[in-house]
Write an enzyme that holds these catalytic residues in place. Structure first.
Site, PDB file in Angstrom:
ATOM      1  N   SER A   1       3.825  -3.394  -4.638  1.00  8.84           N
ATOM      2  CA  SER A   1       3.969  -4.726  -4.049  1.00  8.84           C
ATOM      3  C   SER A   1       2.992  -5.683  -4.735  1.00  8.84           C
ATOM      4  CB  SER A   1       3.651  -4.665  -2.558  1.00  8.84           C
ATOM      5  OG  SER A   1       2.344  -4.185  -2.351  1.00  8.84           O
TER       6      SER A   1
ATOM      7  N   GLY B   1       0.808  -1.222   0.000  1.00  4.31           N
ATOM      8  CA  GLY B   1       0.000   0.000   0.000  1.00  4.31           C
ATOM      9  C   GLY B   1       0.836   1.265   0.000  1.00  4.31           C
TER      10      GLY B   1
ATOM     11  N   SER C   1      -2.259   3.554   1.396  1.00  2.00           N
ATOM     12  CA  SER C   1      -3.290   3.744   0.389  1.00  2.00           C
ATOM     13  C   SER C   1      -3.590   2.375  -0.206  1.00  2.00           C
ATOM     14  CB  SER C   1      -2.759   4.715  -0.664  1.00  2.00           C
ATOM     15  OG  SER C   1      -3.594   4.733  -1.771  1.00  2.00           O
TER      16      SER C   1
ATOM     17  N   ASP D   1       3.533  -1.242 -14.041  1.00  2.00           N
ATOM     18  CA  ASP D   1       4.211  -1.968 -12.979  1.00  2.00           C
ATOM     19  C   ASP D   1       4.635  -3.364 -13.410  1.00  2.00           C
ATOM     20  OD1 ASP D   1       3.294   0.298 -11.879  1.00  2.00           O
ATOM     21  OD2 ASP D   1       1.915  -0.619 -10.458  1.00  2.00           O
TER      22      ASP D   1
HETATM   23  P1  NG1 Z   1       0.634   1.545  -7.574  1.00  2.00           P
HETATM   24  O1  NG1 Z   1       1.102   2.772  -6.985  1.00  2.00           O
HETATM   25  O2  NG1 Z   1       1.667   0.475  -7.554  1.00  2.00           O
HETATM   26  O3  NG1 Z   1      -0.618   1.045  -6.976  1.00  2.00           O
HETATM   27  C1  NG1 Z   1      -0.698   2.244  -9.856  1.00  2.00           C
HETATM   28  C2  NG1 Z   1      -0.921   1.371 -11.094  1.00  2.00           C
HETATM   29  C3  NG1 Z   1      -0.078   1.786 -12.280  1.00  2.00           C
HETATM   30  C4  NG1 Z   1      -0.133   3.277 -12.529  1.00  2.00           C
HETATM   31  C5  NG1 Z   1       0.150   4.038 -11.212  1.00  2.00           C
HETATM   32  C6  NG1 Z   1       0.002   5.524 -11.353  1.00  2.00           C
HETATM   33  C7  NG1 Z   1      -1.514  -0.909 -10.407  1.00  2.00           C
HETATM   34  C8  NG1 Z   1      -1.039  -2.292 -10.241  1.00  2.00           C
HETATM   35  N1  NG1 Z   1      -0.620  -0.008 -10.800  1.00  2.00           N
HETATM   36  O4  NG1 Z   1       0.434   1.855  -9.187  1.00  2.00           O
HETATM   37  O5  NG1 Z   1      -0.480   1.043 -13.431  1.00  2.00           O
HETATM   38  O6  NG1 Z   1      -1.354   3.658 -13.093  1.00  2.00           O
HETATM   39  O7  NG1 Z   1      -0.707   3.611 -10.174  1.00  2.00           O
HETATM   40  O8  NG1 Z   1       0.899   6.042 -12.286  1.00  2.00           O
HETATM   41  O9  NG1 Z   1      -2.672  -0.633 -10.190  1.00  2.00           O
HETATM   42 MG    MG Z   2      -0.225  -1.664  -6.391  1.00  2.00          MG
END
Ligand code: NG1
Ligand code: MG
Length: 466
Positions: free
Chosen positions: A149, A144, A236, A193
């Site tokens: 992760s 989060g 988050s 990611d």
């Molecule tokens: P994180 O912060 O890892 O939850 C998410 C999305 C990305 C991208 C970013 C904002 C997932 C797995 N990843 O990342 O694809 O949109 O936010 O740039 O939901």
């Molecule tokens: Mg994520």
């Protein structure tokens, strides 16, 4: 992205795996399954250097893999009635056992859901159902926190599943599977990611999603610079907040595309397609100017479902049907102008940043430092004011970082909490780290500072070893 995932002998990857981590996995494996693992695989978390919330509109992003990862130890055997037995080195996560014909119930979401998503993605792609697996998971990416992760976990699971079924997808194919898989978790995520987690190789990569998935090495002159990650410790959790944060932004993007299509009497697949069709320059930075002007000309502030229905001359139920369902969101208004301005300027900043990295003259470092200061800080301001994905603590950490000599500071990942990233001159690193302690003492953090404030160099991507 055509090449395959590397499979190493363990001795060749020792540098990445502190013996104590392997020991921890082996011990847990022994305890859970009364045997030893035969294989290991890992997939890393990532730091997004620049390009936030633009991957799901098709625009290129600039992430790098970090050394924190999801590491799995496993053994497997053919079976008529295949099962999955899964345990975790972290006692917080309870062991579980189920058949490979499981269904994913998002209402009963737990840590194994991420494993199931990666497993299901591979099974569905190749229609294979013949192998039982025993697996222990050890994750070092804080959850989060915007360091992905979840993707590290899903990618690792997809990699394991393809390996035990003797499939050998290319990195590109596995990335596509992992992107699809992660959406089974209920978040309409983009592909940043999973791409970087699978294809990274010790450098930041410019990842394109359109017209097809592609990764280009960015010659980043890091010699005198280092990225520092500072976790705000505001959790988050997308699995919980997606309807008011992440998925809502995905829906807003769809509505922007629909309205622009209506006003300009054209069909656009996504915002990337809109820029490609409306640009009047082939330069990667300049091409955003005309589309940006069109957005400002046609979109205004906030829209309700009724406003959108009226403009498109359709029923509100049709708006719901066409552009919102099946994504679960909770919102009465959609701030389409602000969101669109963020996306186009952020997509443009990615190329500005890449250009700043690539200026081929002796003052390259100076340019990068001066330019990145503006570009990264502009990115943070845009996330805060236009995309509204920052939060009080992120803003505070970025302000404190600027006071302590950061060359550029911004949130990284989805935002609304989680981590921030700072570009720091190596000779200023220790005084920067010292200065940042102020935030952690203010919030009363008493844990290990190294877990929340650390520098990171680009890591390798997904691998299997035995
Ligand atoms: P994180 O912060 O890892 O939850 C998410 C999305 C990305 C991208 C970013 C904002 C997932 C797995 N990843 O990342 O694809 O949109 O936010 O740039 O939901
Ligand atoms: Mg994520």
């Amino acid at each position: 992205m055509e090449n395959k995932i590397p499979v190493f002998e363990k001795s060749a990857v020792d540098e990445f795996y502190p013996v104590d981590r392997i020991k921890r996995l082996n011990n847990q494996f022994e305890q859970s399954f009364k045997s030893s693992p035969t294989h290991y695989c890992r997939s890393p978390g990532r730091l997004n250097i620049i390009g936030e919330h633009i991957d799901y509109s098709g625009f290129s992003v600039l992430p790098m893999a970090i050394d924190r990862d999801c590491l799995m130890a496993f053994s497997f055997q053919k079976s008529d009635k295949p099962t999955i037995k899964i345990a975790n080195t972290n006692p917080k996560y309870k062991s579980s056992e189920f058949g490979t014909d499981f269904t994913i119930d998002l209402k009963a979401h737990d840590w194994t859901t991420y494993f199931k998503c990666g497993f299901k993605g591979v099974l569905e792609t190749y229609n294979v159902h013949s192998v039982s697996v025993q697996v222990v998971v050890d994750g070092t990416v804080p959850t989060g926190s915007g360091l992905s992760s979840s993707s590290a976990f899903v990618c690792c699971s997809a990699l394991l599943t393809s390996y035990i079924h003797n499939l050998s997808p290319t990195k590109g194919e596995l990335t596509q599977i992992a992107i699809k898989s992660e959406r089974y978790c209920g978040v309409e995520s983009g592909g940043m990611d999973q791409s970087i987690s699978i294809v990274a190789n010790k450098t930041p990569l410019l990842i394109d999603f359109e017209p097809k998935l592609n990764a280009t090495l960015v010659d980043f002159k890091l010699n005198d610079l280092v990225f520092v990650i500072a976790n705000t410790l505001v959790v988050s959790d997308k699995a919980v907040t997606a309807p008011i944060h992440y998925n809502l932004r995905v829906v807003e993007c769809r509505l922007i595309v629909a309205l622009l299509g209506f006003y300009l009497k054209k069909e656009y697949k996504n915002l990337w397609d809109f820029v490609e069709k409306e640009k009047d320059s082939s330069d990667n930075v300049d091409k955003f100017e005309k589309p940006l002007a069109l957005v400002k000309q046609h979109l205004s502030g906030d829209y309700t479902r009724q406003d959108i229905a009226k403009i498109l001359d359709i029923d509100v139920s049709k708006v719901e049907e066409e552009y919102i369902k099946p994504i679960q969101i909770r919102a009465t208004e959609f701030k389409l102008l602000k969101r669109a301005v963020h996306i186009l300027t952020e997509a443009q900043r990615v190329y500005k940043f890449v250009k700043a990295c690539q200026v081929g003259d002796p003052v390259v470092l100076g340019n990068l430092m001066v330019n990145s200061f503006f570009i990264q800080n502009e990115s943070q301001a845009s996330c805060r004011d236009y995309f509204e994905c920052s939060c009080y603590e992120i803003d505070k950490v970025c302000e404190l970082a600027a006071k302590n000599g950061s060359l550029g500071s911004r949130l990284t990942g989805a935002g609304w909490g989680g981590c921030t990233v700072h570009l720091i001159r190596k000779d200023n690193l220790s005084s920067f780290m010292d200065g940042m302690k102020e935030y952690y003492s203010e919030i009363g953090y008493e844990g290990d500072l190294g877990q929340v404030l650390f520098s990171s160099v680009p890591s390798i991507g997904a691998i299997v070893f035995q």
